[in-house]
Design a protein around this motif. Sequence first.
Motif, PDB file in Angstrom:
ATOM      1  N   ARG A 177       0.501  -1.272  -0.161  1.00 16.54           N
ATOM      2  CA  ARG A 177       0.067  -0.052   0.112  1.00 16.54           C
ATOM      3  C   ARG A 177       1.175   1.431   0.272  1.00 16.54           C
ATOM      4  NH1 ARG A 177      -4.809   0.505   4.114  1.00 16.54           N
ATOM      5  NH2 ARG A 177      -5.424  -1.265   3.647  1.00 16.54           N
ATOM      6  N   GLU A 178       1.728   1.340   0.820  1.00 10.39           N
ATOM      7  CA  GLU A 178       2.305   2.159   0.715  1.00 10.39           C
ATOM      8  C   GLU A 178       3.448   2.592  -0.738  1.00 10.39           C
ATOM      9  OE1 GLU A 178       5.435   3.132   4.041  1.00 10.39           O
ATOM     10  OE2 GLU A 178       3.404   2.299   5.401  1.00 10.39           O
ATOM     11  N   LEU A 179       4.463   1.527  -1.014  1.00  9.68           N
ATOM     12  CA  LEU A 179       5.028   2.296  -2.479  1.00  9.68           C
ATOM     13  C   LEU A 179       3.866   2.183  -3.116  1.00  9.68           C
ATOM     14  CD1 LEU A 179       7.027   0.777  -4.051  1.00  9.68           C
ATOM     15  CD2 LEU A 179       6.442  -1.239  -4.214  1.00  9.68           C
ATOM     16  N   THR A 180       2.381   1.883  -3.810  1.00 10.81           N
ATOM     17  CA  THR A 180       2.027   1.638  -4.462  1.00 10.81           C
ATOM     18  C   THR A 180       0.758   3.629  -4.666  1.00 10.81           C
ATOM     19  OG1 THR A 180       0.558  -0.444  -4.588  1.00 10.81           O
ATOM     20  CG2 THR A 180      -0.585   1.749  -5.937  1.00 10.81           C
ATOM     21  N   ALA A 181       1.030   4.290  -3.016  1.00 12.04           N
ATOM     22  CA  ALA A 181       0.900   5.543  -2.899  1.00 12.04           C
ATOM     23  C   ALA A 181       2.180   6.262  -2.857  1.00 12.04           C
ATOM     24  CB  ALA A 181       0.518   5.757  -1.498  1.00 12.04           C
ATOM     25  N   ALA A 182       3.527   5.757  -2.981  1.00  9.60           N
ATOM     26  CA  ALA A 182       4.719   7.101  -3.054  1.00  9.60           C
ATOM     27  C   ALA A 182       4.216   7.014  -4.983  1.00  9.60           C
ATOM     28  CB  ALA A 182       5.816   6.160  -2.467  1.00  9.60           C
ATOM     29  N   LEU A 183       4.136   5.953  -5.560  1.00 11.28           N
ATOM     30  CA  LEU A 183       4.628   5.854  -7.236  1.00 11.28           C
ATOM     31  C   LEU A 183       3.539   6.298  -7.647  1.00 11.28           C
ATOM     32  CD1 LEU A 183       6.337   2.060  -8.035  1.00 11.28           C
ATOM     33  CD2 LEU A 183       7.093   4.086  -7.231  1.00 11.28           C
ATOM     34  N   VAL A 184       2.042   6.278  -7.115  1.00  8.58           N
ATOM     35  CA  VAL A 184       1.000   6.850  -7.982  1.00  8.58           C
ATOM     36  C   VAL A 184       1.543   8.386  -7.524  1.00  8.58           C
ATOM     37  CG1 VAL A 184      -1.178   7.837  -7.508  1.00  8.58           C
ATOM     38  CG2 VAL A 184      -0.581   5.292  -7.202  1.00  8.58           C
ATOM     39  N   GLU A 185       1.855   8.773  -6.321  1.00 10.63           N
ATOM     40  CA  GLU A 185       3.294  10.479  -6.540  1.00 10.63           C
ATOM     41  C   GLU A 185       3.299  10.893  -7.550  1.00 10.63           C
ATOM     42  OE1 GLU A 185       4.647  13.451  -2.753  1.00 10.63           O
ATOM     43  OE2 GLU A 185       3.400  11.495  -2.393  1.00 10.63           O
ATOM     44  N   ARG A 186       4.202   9.857  -7.568  1.00 17.50           N
ATOM     45  CA  ARG A 186       5.903  10.213  -8.333  1.00 17.50           C
ATOM     46  C   ARG A 186       5.184  10.290  -9.845  1.00 17.50           C
ATOM     47  NH1 ARG A 186       7.078   9.362  -2.996  1.00 17.50           N
ATOM     48  NH2 ARG A 186       8.421  10.264  -2.439  1.00 17.50           N
ATOM     49  N   ALA A 187       4.709   9.250  -9.799  1.00 17.43           N
ATOM     50  CA  ALA A 187       3.870   9.333 -11.505  1.00 17.43           C
ATOM     51  C   ALA A 187       3.248  10.606 -11.758  1.00 17.43           C
ATOM     52  CB  ALA A 187       2.947   8.050 -11.915  1.00 17.43           C
ATOM     53  N   GLY A 188       2.295  10.999 -11.054  1.00 17.08           N
ATOM     54  CA  GLY A 188       1.707  12.382 -11.447  1.00 17.08           C
ATOM     55  C   GLY A 188       2.930  13.202 -11.968  1.00 17.08           C
ATOM     56  N   VAL A 189       4.030  13.313 -10.893  1.00 14.87           N
ATOM     57  CA  VAL A 189       4.685  14.711 -10.676  1.00 14.87           C
ATOM     58  C   VAL A 189       5.821  13.789 -12.600  1.00 14.87           C
ATOM     59  CG1 VAL A 189       7.336  14.904  -9.755  1.00 14.87           C
ATOM     60  CG2 VAL A 189       5.315  15.147  -8.352  1.00 14.87           C
ATOM     61  N   LEU A 190       6.017  12.967 -12.381  1.00 10.57           N
ATOM     62  CA  LEU A 190       6.574  12.917 -14.243  1.00 10.57           C
ATOM     63  C   LEU A 190       4.899  12.829 -15.425  1.00 10.57           C
ATOM     64  CD1 LEU A 190       8.111   9.002 -12.956  1.00 10.57           C
ATOM     65  CD2 LEU A 190       8.692  11.953 -13.447  1.00 10.57           C
ATOM     66  N   LEU A 191       4.642  13.185 -15.254  1.00 10.51           N
ATOM     67  CA  LEU A 191       3.255  12.579 -15.963  1.00 10.51           C
ATOM     68  C   LEU A 191       2.736  14.230 -16.683  1.00 10.51           C
ATOM     69  CD1 LEU A 191       0.627  10.222 -14.952  1.00 10.51           C
ATOM     70  CD2 LEU A 191       1.668  10.331 -17.548  1.00 10.51           C
ATOM     71  N   ASP A 192       2.884  15.337 -14.997  1.00 12.72           N
ATOM     72  CA  ASP A 192       3.046  16.729 -15.275  1.00 12.72           C
ATOM     73  C   ASP A 192       3.564  17.649 -15.796  1.00 12.72           C
ATOM     74  OD1 ASP A 192       0.727  17.041 -14.284  1.00 12.72           O
ATOM     75  OD2 ASP A 192       1.239  17.031 -12.496  1.00 12.72           O
ATOM     76  N   ALA A 193       5.130  16.304 -15.941  1.00 12.33           N
ATOM     77  CA  ALA A 193       5.864  17.378 -16.043  1.00 12.33           C
ATOM     78  C   ALA A 193       6.259  16.904 -17.990  1.00 12.33           C
ATOM     79  CB  ALA A 193       7.421  17.071 -15.816  1.00 12.33           C
ATOM     80  N   ALA A 194       6.138  15.438 -18.132  1.00  9.36           N
ATOM     81  CA  ALA A 194       5.568  15.373 -19.964  1.00  9.36           C
ATOM     82  C   ALA A 194       4.905  16.752 -20.444  1.00  9.36           C
ATOM     83  CB  ALA A 194       5.769  13.747 -19.820  1.00  9.36           C
ATOM     84  N   SER A 195       3.665  16.716 -19.674  1.00  7.06           N
ATOM     85  CA  SER A 195       2.603  17.048 -20.537  1.00  7.06           C
ATOM     86  C   SER A 195       3.072  18.593 -20.765  1.00  7.06           C
ATOM     87  CB  SER A 195       1.502  17.196 -19.886  1.00  7.06           C
ATOM     88  OG  SER A 195       1.433  17.117 -18.719  1.00  7.06           O
ATOM     89  N   GLY A 196       4.287  19.545 -19.802  1.00 14.22           N
ATOM     90  CA  GLY A 196       4.598  20.558 -19.761  1.00 14.22           C
ATOM     91  C   GLY A 196       3.414  21.031 -18.903  1.00 14.22           C
ATOM     92  N   THR A 197       2.773  21.072 -18.448  1.00 13.05           N
ATOM     93  CA  THR A 197       2.260  21.597 -16.923  1.00 13.05           C
ATOM     94  C   THR A 197       2.600  21.484 -15.514  1.00 13.05           C
ATOM     95  OG1 THR A 197       1.062  19.690 -16.372  1.00 13.05           O
ATOM     96  CG2 THR A 197      -0.201  21.269 -17.896  1.00 13.05           C
ATOM     97  N   GLY A 198       3.763  20.801 -15.255  1.00 13.62           N
ATOM     98  CA  GLY A 198       4.873  21.131 -14.368  1.00 13.62           C
ATOM     99  C   GLY A 198       6.572  21.480 -15.013  1.00 13.62           C
TER     100      GLY A 198
END
Length: 721
Positions: free
Chosen positions: A27-48
Motif C-alpha cells: 500500500r505504501e509503495l503504491t501510494a508513493a509511486l502514484v504520487e511520483r507518477a503524477g509528478v512525471l506526467l505533469d512534467a511530460a505534459s508541460g504543466t509541471g
Amino acid sequence: MGDHALALGTAWAGSVQAAGFIALPRRELTAALVERAGVLLDAASGTGDPAAAGAVGRWLVEAHFTHPSTLEHTLTVLGPALVRAGPDRGPAVLAALARGYAAALQERTRAEQERITAAAFVARTAAEQARWASEARFGALFADAAIGIAIVTAAGEIVEVNRALCEMFGRPADEVLHRSVDVYIPADDHEHRQTLRAMQAGELEHARLERPYAHAGGETIWTDIVLSLVRAPDGAPRFIVAMIADVTERHRLETSLRHQAEHDPLTGLPNRTLFFERLEAALEAGRHVGVCYLDVDDLKAVNDTLGHDVGDHVLQTLARRLAAEVGPGIGSGARAGAGGSGHLVARMAGDEFVVLVERPADRPDPAEPLRVAQRALDVVRRPVVSGPHRIVVSASVGVVEREDSASGSGELEKAADLMKAADTTLHWAKKDGRNRVARFDAERHRAAVARFELSARMPDALEAGEFVLDYQPLVRLTDQRLVGVEALVRWDPPGGDRIGPDVFIPLAEESGLIVPLGRWVLSEACRQGVRWREEHPDTQLFVSVNLAARQVREPGIVDVVASVLAESGWPAHALQLELTESDLMGTTGEPLDALPALAAMGVRIAIDDFGTGYSNLAYLRTLPVHALKLAGQFVTRPFATGMPDASGEDGHDGVDLEVLALLIELAHTLGLSVTAEVVETAVQLERLRKLGCDTGQGWYFAPPVPPAAVPALFSGPVGPT
C-alpha cells in the motif's frame, strides 16, 4: 490525483514489486509511486517542472530501487506513458529521471568507496613502518564490498582482487592475480594507459574513468572506475587501488534515452534535433553541404479518407525506402559513411523529411543534391500497399546548398539560415504545382523576404495613416461630364517611394489585412464624397469602391457597409461596390448571399473586369447587378492600331469590335449600364459612343488624382474635347 497518475502508479508498483524485493509494504509503495507518477506526467505534459523528474530519480536510489531488473521494469512502464503524455517533452523527462538516478547512485557508490579507502589504508604511525591498521576489519570490508576492488603494485602487478570484481568480470581470482594490469586494458584505450602510467610515476593521486570491458562470457560491461594512489613512507608510489562499479544498466538507459531524444518514434529516423547537430557539425568543419527538404503531397487526404493508421503506415514505408535508397548515397557502390558519400535522412515533422548531403570541401559535387532530390521523388512516387489499399502519393522537394549565397555573402553559413532557405524553396515547389523539385534562387528568396517584411509592416502603416486614396474620374461618354469617381488606394511610406496596389494588395489578401484596409477605404471614400457634396451642393456624383474576395466573404459585410454609410452620412444610392466576376460568384460558383441585402439597401453593384472571370451570362439576368465594367482588353483590342485603314475607316479588328457591340447590347437588354475601362485614345472614345457605351474611365480623360484635384473636374468636360 488524476486517473492517469493512479493507473500509471499502480502499474509501476506492481511491476517493480514483481521484479524483486522492495522494503515498503504494497500500500505504501503504491501510494508513493502514484504520487511520483503524477509528478512525471505533469512534467511530460508541460504543466509541471521537468527538473522534478530528477528528484524522482534520486528518490528511487534513496528508497533502494537499485536492482537492475527493478530499474528495467520502471523504464518499461514509464517510457510509453510519458511519451504519450508529451511526445516532445516525454523523452526529456525520462532523461532527467535517469540523470537524477545516476547521480544519486554515483554519490552512494562514491561514499562507499571512500569508506572502504579509509578503512583499507591508514597512515603509518610515527613509530612504525606503514602497515594495515586493522587487517581483520579491512579483510571483511574488502571481501564483502558490493563494488569490485583490485590492488595493483606500482609495477602494474595485480596482487589482490575481491569477490565482487571476479563476479563482475566472470573470472576466477587465480586467473587474474599476479598478472599485469595492462593485459586487461584495451590496446586502443590510450587515455587509460596514460592515466595508469602517470599514477605509477607518482604524478597523479586520483583519477576517474568510465570504460567498457569484455566479460568472460563475451558480452560487454560498462564500468565506473575510481583509481587512488597509495604511497610508501618515503613518498614513492606503492599501490594503486581500483574501485570498480558495474554501470551497464545505467549506460544502456542513457543510450536508450539518447536514442529516443534523437530519433522519431514513428519512423525510427533521426529527428530534427540530431539533424541540426549533424548539419551544424558539417558547416563548422567546412564541408560541402546540401539540404533536400521534402514534403509529402496531400497526405492529409489519406488521413482524412482512410484513417491515420494508414497514413502512419505510408510514412513508415516512405521512411524505410528513403533511408535504404537515398541514405546510402547515389552512385556505384556508395555506402553510408563510406568516403563521405552517405546521406542523413531525418523526419522533421508531420509529413516532412529532410536529406543532408555532405561531401569533403576538396571533393564537392554540385550536382549531387539535385540527384538526391530526384531520387527521393522517385522513391515517394512508388505505390504503397496498406491492407486492401494501394496508395500513390507524390512529394515536393526544395534543394539548397551552402554555396547558394549570392556573391559569397555568407547568407547561408548558419544551419538556421540554410533551413529557412530550404523551407522557402520547398514552398516554391508546392506553389509551382507540387510533385517536383525546386532549386534555391537567391534573388527570388530575397524578393520573398522583402515581401514578408512589407507584409509585416502593413498593420502599423494602416494605423499610422500611411495609406491614401486617389480618385479616377468615371465620365459619361455622350458629353464627357463627370458622373462618378473610383477610389484607388495607395501606400505612401514616409521617406520612401509610393507603393502601388499591385504590390501590397496581394499581400493584404494573403495576410487578412485586406479586411480592415478595405473598411478604411470604404469609410474614407464615403467621408470624402460627403465633403465634396458639402462644398459643391449642386454636384451629383457616385463613389465606386472595390471589394476584395475576402471582404465579400466576411459574414458581417452587409453590417459593415450599413455602418459606414450611417457614420459618414453618404447616401446608399451614391455608393457603387465593384466586385470581379469570380468574387461575385463565390467559391462554390453560386452568387454570394450578401448581394441581395446590399442591393436592397440601395447600393449599386458593378461587375469589374467583366469578361475575364466566371463569364456565366445566364446569371446576369438574376443577379442584383446594376453595371458592367468591361475589361480593358475589350476596349483596346478592337483598336489595336488606332490608324485609319485604306478606306478611311478607323483601324480596328472587326470581330473584336462586333463582340464589344454585342456585350454592350446584352447589358442594355438586361437593364445594366456599361462602363469601358482603359479608354486611352479619341478613336476609342468615338467608337464607344457609337456603340452606345454609357461611361468610361482611363488616361484619355484623367489619371487617378488626389481628392483636392477632383472638384476642378465638376464644371466642364473631362479630358480633350
